[in-house]
Write a protein that holds these residues in place. Structure first.
Motif, mmCIF file in Angstrom:
data_model
loop_
_atom_site.group_PDB
_atom_site.id
_atom_site.type_symbol
_atom_site.label_atom_id
_atom_site.label_comp_id
_atom_site.label_asym_id
_atom_site.label_seq_id
_atom_site.Cartn_x
_atom_site.Cartn_y
_atom_site.Cartn_z
ATOM 1 N N HIS A 131 1.886 3.141 -7.744
ATOM 2 C CA HIS A 131 0.522 3.013 -7.219
ATOM 3 C C HIS A 131 -0.241 4.308 -7.438
ATOM 4 O O HIS A 131 0.282 5.379 -7.205
ATOM 5 N N SER B 277 -3.088 5.174 -5.933
ATOM 6 C CA SER B 277 -3.912 5.649 -4.822
ATOM 7 C C SER B 277 -3.404 7.005 -4.335
ATOM 8 O O SER B 277 -2.207 7.277 -4.355
ATOM 9 N N LEU C 29 -2.632 10.140 -1.722
ATOM 10 C CA LEU C 29 -2.323 10.466 -0.330
ATOM 11 C C LEU C 29 -3.288 11.565 0.094
ATOM 12 O O LEU C 29 -3.823 12.292 -0.748
ATOM 13 N N TYR D 132 -8.336 4.765 1.995
ATOM 14 C CA TYR D 132 -7.074 5.378 2.405
ATOM 15 C C TYR D 132 -7.303 6.767 3.000
ATOM 16 O O TYR D 132 -6.650 7.160 3.958
ATOM 17 N N VAL E 143 -3.131 -3.504 6.641
ATOM 18 C CA VAL E 143 -1.818 -3.042 7.100
ATOM 19 C C VAL E 143 -1.955 -1.538 7.301
ATOM 20 O O VAL E 143 -2.530 -0.862 6.459
ATOM 21 N N LYS F 67 1.858 -7.604 -1.304
ATOM 22 C CA LYS F 67 1.412 -6.520 -2.186
ATOM 23 C C LYS F 67 0.890 -5.346 -1.345
ATOM 24 O O LYS F 67 1.192 -4.185 -1.618
ATOM 25 N N GLU F 68 0.099 -5.685 -0.301
ATOM 26 C CA GLU F 68 -0.439 -4.636 0.584
ATOM 27 C C GLU F 68 0.694 -3.876 1.269
ATOM 28 O O GLU F 68 0.672 -2.655 1.350
ATOM 29 N N LEU F 69 1.670 -4.649 1.733
ATOM 30 C CA LEU F 69 2.816 -4.027 2.408
ATOM 31 C C LEU F 69 3.557 -3.100 1.445
ATOM 32 O O LEU F 69 3.947 -1.980 1.817
ATOM 33 N N GLU F 70 3.703 -3.558 0.223
ATOM 34 C CA GLU F 70 4.403 -2.754 -0.781
ATOM 35 C C GLU F 70 3.672 -1.420 -0.995
ATOM 36 O O GLU F 70 4.302 -0.360 -1.067
ATOM 37 N N ILE F 71 2.344 -1.486 -1.052
ATOM 38 C CA ILE F 71 1.561 -0.255 -1.262
ATOM 39 C C ILE F 71 1.738 0.698 -0.078
ATOM 40 O O ILE F 71 1.970 1.893 -0.256
ATOM 41 N N ILE F 72 1.643 0.136 1.140
ATOM 42 C CA ILE F 72 1.786 0.979 2.337
ATOM 43 C C ILE F 72 3.170 1.632 2.368
ATOM 44 O O ILE F 72 3.301 2.834 2.629
ATOM 45 N N TYR G 247 5.138 2.201 -0.159
ATOM 46 C CA TYR G 247 5.239 3.161 -1.258
ATOM 47 C C TYR G 247 4.559 4.482 -0.883
ATOM 48 O O TYR G 247 5.089 5.561 -1.125
ATOM 49 N N ARG G 248 3.376 4.361 -0.260
ATOM 50 C CA ARG G 248 2.651 5.576 0.145
ATOM 51 C C ARG G 248 3.457 6.363 1.195
ATOM 52 O O ARG G 248 3.526 7.579 1.150
#
Lengths: 161, 113
Positions: A2, A4, A6, A71, A160, B82-87, B89-90
């Motif tokens: 990803h 995006s 941090l 974010y 989320v 997909k959203e959960l995966e991004i969160i 991953y971050r």
């Protein structure tokens, strides 16, 4: 992977948007440790946000996409809430109010928020003319916003965090 | 000795290659002692039991996380996943930065000592 950013990567990117820098200058500007900075710079290069030429790091683009801004806001607000409410940090200010506002008060509130926004923009404009006048790590983060409770709750269900 | 090496490896993997300082805080085993154990000194029974207990504890958390992720796969649509995966991953990226930072601090401490 990803792309995006941090918040910690965003701070380094913000520092490079001010002006291109060497590793040493970045350490001073962001107050990050050199080992963390090295990892962040690598990640930013992989994400295509910055480039490295002859010992100097510089941005490859000058703005961020909407998702990155979302974010950033989220992480800054979470950081502020953590500092204020979990770590009792006296230097941070945060207030969350859920109140009914009638039409007259809403007008006053919106006008006060607009003047606060304009005041902050003026400071930002002055500083952009002299980017080396301050360290990026010493900037203040200001979060200002207002929305209707039910619409915010609806929107929060779709995110989320 | 083979079992000792295996349990140390398992412990390190489950706890994300913790620093010696973190290991000391988790296990109560002194940094220098753990360092020597990693480099061939024989482990005592009480130390073995501490590590074994921590591995079991972590495995339970891991099992629970796997269960939650299975539930996510069942209950969420593709967009939500997909959203959960991004969160996730971050958050993982943040943990990697923090762990690297702690490791490098420890290295600096060792070099300056």
């Amino acid at each position: 992977m990803h792309k995006s950013l941090l918040a910690v990567e965003r701070m380094v990117f913000d520092s490079l948007i001010k002006c291109e820098k060497s590793m040493h200058e970045l350490t001073r500007d962001t107050s990050l440790s050199s080992s963390m900075l090295r990892n962040i710079l690598n990640s930013l290069i992989v994400k295509g946000m910055i480039e490295y030429k002859k010992g100097i790091y510089g941005p490859t683009k000058m703005s961020l996409n909407e998702l990155d801004k979302e974010y950033d806001l989220l992480e800054m607000s979470q950081g502020l809430a953590r500092l204020k409410w979990r770590e009792n940090d006296d230097e941070s200010f945060l207030t969350l109010k859920k109140i009914y506002v009638d039409k007259d008060d809403e007008l006053i509130l919106k006008s006060m928020m607009a003047s606060m926004d304009s005041f902050v923009r003026d400071i930002q404009l002055r500083q952009s003319q002299n980017p080396k006048s301050h360290k990026v790590g010493e900037r203040k983060v200001i979060v200002l916003g207002m929305g209707q409770y039910s619409r915010l709750v609806d929107a929060s269900l779709k995110t989320v965090s | 000795m083979k079992e000792q090496k295996a349990i140390i490896e398992q412990f390190k993997t489950l706890y994300g290659n913790p620093t010696l300082k973190t290991i000391e805080a988790l296990t109560g085993i002194q940094k220098t002692r753990f360092f020597r154990i990693c480099h061939g000194m024989e482990m005592r029974l009480d130390e073995f039991l501490i590590l074994k207990g921590l591995i079991e504890k972590k495995s339970k958390i891991k099992d629970h996380l796997d269960e939650v992720l299975d539930n996510c796969r069942q209950e969420m649509n593709n967009f939500q996943l997909k959203e959960l995966e991004i969160i996730l991953y971050r958050y993982l990226q943040k943990c990697i930065y923090i762990n690297d930072l702690e490791n490098s601090k420890e290295e600096e401490e060792v070099f300056s000592a």
